[in-house]
Scaffold this active site. Structure first.
Site, mmCIF file in Angstrom:
data_model
loop_
_atom_site.group_PDB
_atom_site.id
_atom_site.type_symbol
_atom_site.label_atom_id
_atom_site.label_comp_id
_atom_site.label_asym_id
_atom_site.label_seq_id
_atom_site.Cartn_x
_atom_site.Cartn_y
_atom_site.Cartn_z
ATOM 1 C CG PHE A 12 -1.540 1.219 1.666
ATOM 2 C CD1 PHE A 12 -2.172 2.067 0.758
ATOM 3 C CD2 PHE A 12 -1.516 1.580 3.008
ATOM 4 C CE1 PHE A 12 -2.774 3.258 1.189
ATOM 5 C CE2 PHE A 12 -2.108 2.755 3.445
ATOM 6 C CZ PHE A 12 -2.723 3.601 2.534
ATOM 7 C CE LYS A 35 8.381 -14.502 1.200
ATOM 8 N NZ LYS A 35 8.341 -14.862 2.631
ATOM 9 C CB ALA A 83 10.060 -5.183 2.924
ATOM 10 C CB ALA A 84 6.848 -4.565 7.406
ATOM 11 C CB THR A 126 4.276 1.770 13.130
ATOM 12 O OG1 THR A 126 2.975 1.997 13.678
ATOM 13 C CG2 THR A 126 4.910 0.622 13.911
ATOM 14 C CG ASP A 127 1.108 5.440 15.539
ATOM 15 O OD1 ASP A 127 1.071 4.269 15.117
ATOM 16 O OD2 ASP A 127 0.098 6.173 15.582
ATOM 17 C CD GLU A 128 -0.189 -0.329 15.473
ATOM 18 O OE1 GLU A 128 -0.032 -1.448 15.967
ATOM 19 O OE2 GLU A 128 -1.038 -0.091 14.603
ATOM 20 C CE1 TYR A 151 3.510 -3.882 11.698
ATOM 21 C CE2 TYR A 151 2.295 -2.520 13.261
ATOM 22 C CZ TYR A 151 3.042 -2.638 12.104
ATOM 23 O OH TYR A 151 3.325 -1.522 11.359
ATOM 24 C CB SER A 152 3.590 -2.646 17.981
ATOM 25 O OG SER A 152 3.027 -3.352 19.045
ATOM 26 C CE LYS A 155 7.508 -1.438 11.184
ATOM 27 N NZ LYS A 155 8.009 -1.564 9.784
ATOM 28 C CE LYS A 190 -2.778 -3.298 7.597
ATOM 29 N NZ LYS A 190 -2.198 -3.858 6.441
ATOM 30 N NE ARG A 274 -6.417 -5.481 16.071
ATOM 31 C CZ ARG A 274 -6.088 -4.487 15.241
ATOM 32 N NH1 ARG A 274 -5.486 -3.390 15.685
ATOM 33 N NH2 ARG A 274 -6.364 -4.571 13.957
ATOM 34 N N GLY A 276 -5.615 -7.297 23.455
ATOM 35 C CA GLY A 276 -4.572 -6.285 23.686
ATOM 36 C C GLY A 276 -4.766 -5.008 22.886
#
Ligand code: NAD
Ligand code: TDX
Length: 338
Positions: A12, A35, A83-84, A126-128, A151-152, A155, A190, A274, A276
């Site tokens: 994206f 990839k 890439a992530a 990311t802000d996360e 995920y966070s 990162k 998303k 979700r 957490g």
């Protein structure tokens, strides 16, 4: 001609960034290393595929031999790592690919950059990584890292590795941390593209928990301009936050989407929260505004309207993804190499 290497450019944000780079930096070659995971879609860049300044390299940032070869062949001056694995819900189901791509991939890419003497590396974070806010306050670049999802956490781990490379090797890296992006070509898992595409088919919009969680929304091109500014004008070793000054509760965003689409509120379906789930993200981007001369240009409601128009004009793109048909497009383009 200077060369910019972008990883994850078929996703994206990367696809929007590459298109904008080709439009705004005429004298630059762009190499896209991707990839093509479930989230990577070469169709996102079909309109630039024949541009002589654009090169696609299909492969994995965790594949050291491949990454070394690409870096040696193209000798990029600038590198931006998008890439992530990027979806929080998927990281809850299986964190393995997140650890591999987001952490190990970052390490392999940085080592390859060091080997060829890349002038500047930008880690898209990311802000996360800052965790969650209560009702008040903002994340600044000084906010301690406190990631709450696999995920966070992956990162944040990558950010710390970048920091370690800067301090140990003088690696010329900057890190950017941005809030929730919206805009064209976002994978319909998303919130915004999922809810638009479901509403268009009169399907339920699954709002997690109470819907009171707050996200700060930024247009993907405002994020891209910020990355470009940090890449070219940011100071090595520094972190830059980007946000859209557009904090909205999920339920209010859902109601706005329904209003703009002319669809009924009865499509809203509250579902199990979700695990957490971070309550609120909000960004203080004063540092980027003063040091980089950057600020978000999009007004959220106008940007959202424009984004809805894009999805309305590209329902076939969404349908191909949701039905899995886009894999056939890959197979045609890339044969058995997937
Ligand atoms: P995306 O999931 O849409 O795209 C990810 C891209 O990376 C895909 O093209 C995929 O094929 C590629 N990729 C995945 N694993 C790879 C690997 N091992 N080797 C090579 N390519 C691989 O993600 P996005 O939303 O465009 O996010 C891009 C980056 O921006 C990510 O690093 C993400 O953490 C960060 N970010 C995203 C947001 C957001 O709101 N989407 C906000 C802040 C930061
Ligand atoms: O079906 C849904 N229902 C719902 O209520 C989905 C998919 C999401 N949500 C909620 C969860 C979040 O509070 O909406 C909010 C936004 O969710 P996502 O679109 O999944 O984004 P988020 O989890 O906030 O993370 C995003 O922003 C930061 C990106 O996916 C990350 O890659 C980025 O780092």
């Amino acid at each position: 001609m200077p060369t910019l290497l972008v990883t994850g450019g078929c996703g994206f944000i990367g696809a929007n960034f590459i298109r904008w780079q080709l439009q705004t930096h005429a004298d630059q070659k762009v190499v896209n290393l991707d990839k093509l995971t479930y989230a990577g879609n070469p169709e996102n860049l079909a309109d630039v595929a024949s541009d002589p300044r654009y090169v696609f390299e299909h492969g994995d940032i965790c594949d050291r031999e491949f990454v070394d070869r690409v870096l040696k062949d193209h000798q990029p001056d600038l590198v931006v790592n998008f890439a992530a694995e990027s979806h929080v819900d998927r990281s809850i189901l299986d964190s393995g690919p997140f650890v591999r791509t987001n952490i190990v991939g970052t390490q392999i890419l940085m080592d390859a950059c060091r080997a060829v003497g890349t002038q500047r590396y930008l880690q898209v974070s990311t802000d996360e990584v800052y965790g969650s806010l209560g009702a008040e306050g903002f994340f600044t670049e000084e906010t301690p890292l406190a990631p709450n999802s696999p995920y966070s956490a992956s990162k944040a781990a990558a950010d710390l590795l970048v920091r370690g490379y800067v301090h140990t090797f003088g690696f010329p890296a900057v890190i950017t941390r941005c809030s929730n992006n919206y805009g064209p070509y976002q994978f319909p898992e998303k919130l915004i593209p999922l809810f638009i595409s479901n509403a268009l088919k009169d399907q339920a919009l699954p709002v997690y928990g109470t819907g009171h969680n707050v996200r700060d929304w930024i247009h993907v091109l405002d994020h891209g301009r910020g990355i470009d500014a940090a890449l070219r004008r940011g100071r090595v070793g520094e972190v830059y936050n980007f946000g859209g000054h557009s904090e909205v509760r999920n339920i209010d965003l859902t109601l706005t989407l329904l209003e703009l689409l002319g669809k009924p509120k009865t499509l809203i379906k509250y579902v199990t929260d979700r695990p957490g789930h971070d309550l609120r993200y909000a960004i203080d981007c004063a540092k980027a505004e003063t040091e980089l001369g950057w600020k978000p240009q999009y007004n959220f409601r106008d940007g959202l309207r424009e984004t809805i128009d894009w999805y309305l004009a590209n329902t076939a793109w969404i349908d191909r993804i949701k039905s899995g048909e886009y894999r056939k497009y890959y197979e045609q383009q890339y044969g058995g190499r997937l």
